[in-house]
Enzyme design. Sequence first.
Site, PDB file in Angstrom:
ATOM      1  N   ASP A  62       0.834  -1.198   0.000  1.00 39.78           N
ATOM      2  CA  ASP A  62       0.000   0.000   0.000  1.00 39.78           C
ATOM      3  C   ASP A  62       0.874   1.254   0.000  1.00 39.78           C
ATOM      4  OD1 ASP A  62      -2.462  -1.269  -0.029  1.00 39.78           O
ATOM      5  OD2 ASP A  62      -2.514  -1.476   2.147  1.00 39.78           O
ATOM      6  N   GLY A  63       2.002   1.162   0.712  1.00 39.36           N
ATOM      7  CA  GLY A  63       2.931   2.292   0.762  1.00 39.36           C
ATOM      8  C   GLY A  63       3.431   2.654  -0.628  1.00 39.36           C
ATOM      9  N   ASN A 101      -4.595   8.831   1.915  1.00 37.85           N
ATOM     10  CA  ASN A 101      -4.832   8.219   3.230  1.00 37.85           C
ATOM     11  C   ASN A 101      -5.223   9.268   4.264  1.00 37.85           C
ATOM     12  OD1 ASN A 101      -4.588   5.466   3.031  1.00 37.85           O
ATOM     13  ND2 ASN A 101      -2.519   5.335   3.869  1.00 37.85           N
ATOM     14  N   ASP A 104      -0.016  15.347  21.149  1.00 36.82           N
ATOM     15  CA  ASP A 104       1.020  14.959  20.179  1.00 36.82           C
ATOM     16  C   ASP A 104       0.673  15.367  18.748  1.00 36.82           C
ATOM     17  OD1 ASP A 104       2.368  13.857  22.245  1.00 36.82           O
ATOM     18  OD2 ASP A 104       2.231  11.772  21.578  1.00 36.82           O
ATOM     19  N   TYR A 129      -3.547   4.762   9.636  1.00 36.79           N
ATOM     20  CA  TYR A 129      -3.190   5.496  10.865  1.00 36.79           C
ATOM     21  C   TYR A 129      -4.441   5.739  11.719  1.00 36.79           C
ATOM     22  CZ  TYR A 129       0.036   8.724  13.310  1.00 36.79           C
ATOM     23  OH  TYR A 129       0.864   9.332  14.209  1.00 36.79           O
ATOM     24  N   ASN A 130      -5.522   6.169  11.059  1.00 40.66           N
ATOM     25  CA  ASN A 130      -6.778   6.445  11.746  1.00 40.66           C
ATOM     26  C   ASN A 130      -7.227   5.283  12.638  1.00 40.66           C
ATOM     27  OD1 ASN A 130      -9.634   7.784  11.891  1.00 40.66           O
ATOM     28  ND2 ASN A 130     -10.016   5.753  11.022  1.00 40.66           N
ATOM     29  N   LYS A 131      -7.048   4.072  12.134  1.00 38.41           N
ATOM     30  CA  LYS A 131      -7.512   2.907  12.901  1.00 38.41           C
ATOM     31  C   LYS A 131      -6.674   2.715  14.156  1.00 38.41           C
ATOM     32  CE  LYS A 131      -9.052  -1.848  12.416  1.00 38.41           C
ATOM     33  NZ  LYS A 131      -8.365  -2.461  13.575  1.00 38.41           N
TER      34      LYS A 131
HETATM   35  P1  NAP Z   1       4.534   2.027   6.953  1.00 43.08           P
HETATM   36  O1  NAP Z   1       4.874   2.595   8.270  1.00 43.08           O
HETATM   37  O2  NAP Z   1       5.453   1.044   6.329  1.00 43.08           O
HETATM   38  O3  NAP Z   1       3.051   1.401   6.924  1.00 43.08           O
HETATM   39  C1  NAP Z   1       2.253   1.180   7.928  1.00 43.08           C
HETATM   40  C2  NAP Z   1       1.288   0.068   7.541  1.00 43.08           C
HETATM   41  O4  NAP Z   1       0.084   0.647   7.053  1.00 43.08           O
HETATM   42  C3  NAP Z   1       1.779  -0.886   6.447  1.00 43.08           C
HETATM   43  O5  NAP Z   1       1.426  -2.184   6.840  1.00 43.08           O
HETATM   44  C4  NAP Z   1       0.979  -0.444   5.226  1.00 43.08           C
HETATM   45  O6  NAP Z   1       0.753  -1.489   4.297  1.00 43.08           O
HETATM   46  C5  NAP Z   1      -0.313  -0.064   5.890  1.00 43.08           C
HETATM   47  N1  NAP Z   1      -1.224   0.795   5.141  1.00 43.08           N
HETATM   48  C6  NAP Z   1      -0.964   1.859   4.332  1.00 43.08           C
HETATM   49  N2  NAP Z   1      -2.103   2.389   3.881  1.00 43.08           N
HETATM   50  C7  NAP Z   1      -3.115   1.642   4.387  1.00 43.08           C
HETATM   51  C8  NAP Z   1      -4.521   1.686   4.291  1.00 43.08           C
HETATM   52  N3  NAP Z   1      -5.139   2.624   3.579  1.00 43.08           N
HETATM   53  N4  NAP Z   1      -5.258   0.768   4.977  1.00 43.08           N
HETATM   54  C9  NAP Z   1      -4.669  -0.179   5.721  1.00 43.08           C
HETATM   55  N5  NAP Z   1      -3.338  -0.270   5.879  1.00 43.08           N
HETATM   56  C10 NAP Z   1      -2.570   0.629   5.208  1.00 43.08           C
HETATM   57  O7  NAP Z   1       4.329   3.222   5.917  1.00 43.08           O
HETATM   58  P2  NAP Z   1       3.722   3.119   4.464  1.00 43.08           P
HETATM   59  O8  NAP Z   1       3.631   1.707   3.984  1.00 43.08           O
HETATM   60  O9  NAP Z   1       4.443   4.108   3.643  1.00 43.08           O
HETATM   61  O10 NAP Z   1       2.201   3.614   4.703  1.00 43.08           O
HETATM   62  C11 NAP Z   1       1.944   4.914   5.032  1.00 43.08           C
HETATM   63  C12 NAP Z   1       0.793   4.957   5.977  1.00 43.08           C
HETATM   64  O11 NAP Z   1       1.143   4.387   7.217  1.00 43.08           O
HETATM   65  C13 NAP Z   1       0.360   6.350   6.322  1.00 43.08           C
HETATM   66  O12 NAP Z   1      -0.437   6.919   5.317  1.00 43.08           O
HETATM   67  C14 NAP Z   1      -0.386   6.105   7.622  1.00 43.08           C
HETATM   68  O13 NAP Z   1      -1.752   5.834   7.383  1.00 43.08           O
HETATM   69  C15 NAP Z   1       0.232   4.859   8.185  1.00 43.08           C
HETATM   70  N6  NAP Z   1       0.862   5.154   9.464  1.00 43.08           N
HETATM   71  C16 NAP Z   1       0.371   4.507  10.547  1.00 43.08           C
HETATM   72  C17 NAP Z   1       0.848   4.789  11.819  1.00 43.08           C
HETATM   73  C18 NAP Z   1       0.246   4.063  12.963  1.00 43.08           C
HETATM   74  O14 NAP Z   1      -0.651   3.230  12.746  1.00 43.08           O
HETATM   75  N7  NAP Z   1       0.676   4.344  14.178  1.00 43.08           N
HETATM   76  C19 NAP Z   1       1.855   5.730  11.984  1.00 43.08           C
HETATM   77  C20 NAP Z   1       2.357   6.372  10.860  1.00 43.08           C
HETATM   78  C21 NAP Z   1       1.834   6.080   9.583  1.00 43.08           C
HETATM   79  P3  NAP Z   1       1.916  -2.015   3.317  1.00 43.08           P
HETATM   80  O15 NAP Z   1       2.799  -2.873   4.159  1.00 43.08           O
HETATM   81  O16 NAP Z   1       1.156  -2.805   2.290  1.00 43.08           O
HETATM   82  O17 NAP Z   1       2.632  -0.846   2.734  1.00 43.08           O
HETATM   83 MN    MN Z   2       4.749  -0.045   3.637  1.00 47.81          MN
END
Ligand code: NAP
Ligand code: MN
Length: 265
Positions: free
Chosen positions: A51-52, A122, A151, A164-166
């Site tokens: 997804d990233g 996202n 934060d 992130y939202n979840k």
């Molecule tokens: P990452 O830190 O490697 O990814 C976090 C996880 O989120 C990965 O497993 C990614 O899937 C998954 N993901 C991305 N978009 C998603 C979606 N729409 N629905 C469900 N899961 C999703 O960073 P990244 O892969 O570049 O993804 C960026 C996203 O990470 C940001 O947009 C944000 O939503 C999320 N994020 C989450 C947190 C948190 O949960 N604490 C913190 C920072 C960012 P893949 O492994 O397939 O890439």
């Molecule tokens: Mn990723």
Amino acid sequence: MPDRKNVYLFYSPSDELEPKIQEMRAIGKKYGFRLVHDFNEANIIASIGGDGAFLQAIRKTNFREDCLYVGINTGRLGFYTDFDIDNLEGIQEGLRSDNVEVFKYPTLDVTVDGSNTFQCLNECSIRSQIIKTFAIDVYIDDLYFETFRGDGMVVSTPTGSTAYNKSLRGAIVDPRLKSMQLTEISSLNNNEYRTLGSPLLLSGDRELVLKVVQDGNDHPIIGADNEALSIRHSHEIRIKVSDKVIKTVKLKNNSFLQKVKRSFL
Ligand code: NAP
Ligand code: MN
């Protein structure tokens, strides 16, 4: 349209991936597709990765409205990746087109300090860069709503609601619902500071304004999906559900709810 079969592949080249790319090239050729090296010439942009990678493919090609985006995963099936690089038959099936449908993902329009405008698929996140908290005055359609201290805050799209939202205990939102969701990252709540404390789902015609309170810690970091903005000192962030959407193809038996079930249940 004279040519709707120009495909641009977005991926990080590796020795491991190269044979797969060659196979895909051959299949594409069979169905009359052409690989192009400039994404500006593409009608179809395919990301290969998770997804990233899909988020990056859209950002790096400027959220094109006149393109179809396709996600091909290299690991597990994701939310934006409907196709599997290890199942080239499935990709062929998809190319036969009666098995796929076009789906539109809502996006957000974000404007920082009146000039720097960008889209998010996202979410847009705003977070303290240092260990100290910072404060944000939240306005909804010009109504002063609350002052947040903590934060940071996240405003997500429906398809971003599973990301992130979840983690912030926001609701999962059906992408058919034109909306945006505001969630808090560790808010202080005491006799001095008070925020809603629960996620807030807003209708697609609202405007959200986050004003960074200029009190010393006023250099938060702003994130657009998986990229940090280079602006280091921002005062005001305006967020709206965009009129622009991302068009993607998805397999018919792979709805949003099926993805949610597969990933979380
Ligand atoms: P990452 O830190 O490697 O990814 C976090 C996880 O989120 C990965 O497993 C990614 O899937 C998954 N993901 C991305 N978009 C998603 C979606 N729409 N629905 C469900 N899961 C999703 O960073 P990244 O892969 O570049 O993804 C960026 C996203 O990470 C940001 O947009 C944000 O939503 C999320 N994020 C989450 C947190 C948190 O949960 N604490 C913190 C920072 C960012 P893949 O492994 O397939 O890439
Ligand atoms: Mn990723």
